[in-house]
Design a protein around this motif. Sequence first.
Motif, PDB file in Angstrom:
ATOM      1  N   ASN A   2       0.854  -1.179   0.000  1.00  0.00           N
ATOM      2  CA  ASN A   2       0.000   0.000   0.000  1.00  0.00           C
ATOM      3  C   ASN A   2       0.895   1.236   0.000  1.00  0.00           C
ATOM      4  N   GLU A   4       1.380   4.974   0.752  1.00  0.00           N
ATOM      5  CA  GLU A   4       0.712   5.961   1.602  1.00  0.00           C
ATOM      6  C   GLU A   4       1.708   7.010   2.068  1.00  0.00           C
ATOM      7  N   THR A   5       1.180   8.081   2.646  1.00  0.00           N
ATOM      8  CA  THR A   5       2.039   9.136   3.176  1.00  0.00           C
ATOM      9  C   THR A   5       2.800   8.600   4.379  1.00  0.00           C
ATOM     10  N   ALA A  16      -1.645   7.779   8.658  1.00  0.00           N
ATOM     11  CA  ALA A  16      -1.087   7.895   7.314  1.00  0.00           C
ATOM     12  C   ALA A  16      -2.273   7.955   6.359  1.00  0.00           C
ATOM     13  N   ASP A  17      -2.086   8.627   5.250  1.00  0.00           N
ATOM     14  CA  ASP A  17      -3.145   8.738   4.250  1.00  0.00           C
ATOM     15  C   ASP A  17      -2.833   7.833   3.065  1.00  0.00           C
ATOM     16  N   ASP A  18      -3.818   7.065   2.645  1.00  0.00           N
ATOM     17  CA  ASP A  18      -3.685   6.171   1.505  1.00  0.00           C
ATOM     18  C   ASP A  18      -3.614   7.001   0.231  1.00  0.00           C
ATOM     19  N   LEU A  19      -2.630   6.731  -0.608  1.00  0.00           N
ATOM     20  CA  LEU A  19      -2.471   7.451  -1.866  1.00  0.00           C
ATOM     21  C   LEU A  19      -3.045   6.666  -3.042  1.00  0.00           C
ATOM     22  N   GLU A  20      -3.835   5.658  -2.749  1.00  0.00           N
ATOM     23  CA  GLU A  20      -4.626   4.864  -3.693  1.00  0.00           C
ATOM     24  C   GLU A  20      -3.832   3.833  -4.486  1.00  0.00           C
ATOM     25  N   ASP A  22      -1.279   0.941  -5.484  1.00  0.00           N
ATOM     26  CA  ASP A  22      -0.728  -0.205  -4.770  1.00  0.00           C
ATOM     27  C   ASP A  22       0.174  -0.999  -5.700  1.00  0.00           C
ATOM     28  N   TRP A  52       2.109  14.724  -3.995  1.00  0.00           N
ATOM     29  CA  TRP A  52       1.921  13.413  -3.368  1.00  0.00           C
ATOM     30  C   TRP A  52       1.562  12.368  -4.419  1.00  0.00           C
ATOM     31  N   ALA A  56       3.818   9.130  -4.968  1.00  0.00           N
ATOM     32  CA  ALA A  56       3.233   7.793  -4.870  1.00  0.00           C
ATOM     33  C   ALA A  56       3.663   6.933  -6.050  1.00  0.00           C
TER      34      ALA A  56
END
Length: 109
Positions: A2, A4-5, A16-20, A22, A52, A56
């Motif tokens: 995954n 993420e930040t 943490a924020d998911d950056l979509e 994968d 970001w 990613a």
Amino acid sequence: MNVETPAVRWAGGLDADDLEVDVVAGPDRRCQLKDVDEAEAANAAGEVRDEWAARARSEAEQAIADITKGVWPYDGTWTDFRPDPSWPVPELPANWNQPVPGYTGAGLL
């Protein structure tokens, strides 16, 4: 994997924020990007800032290169790890999922 930040520590733990986007890797080290369309849509909608979104994609591509080459931590070193059965199972506090007053999120996106 995954993408993420970086995790940010706060009073209630880590965020943490998911950056979509994968990376899916098989035992043969073949990889593919997953959810690139969702990452692009999140960026286009303003949910993920341009820097970001670019990071990613770059991190995903670097992970694919590392997985393909078998560099640590993708070298198989930990594939047989099992925790010591005598270790206690951690418990979450009763209010683990309650909002913390004043917390507004990691704010990195």
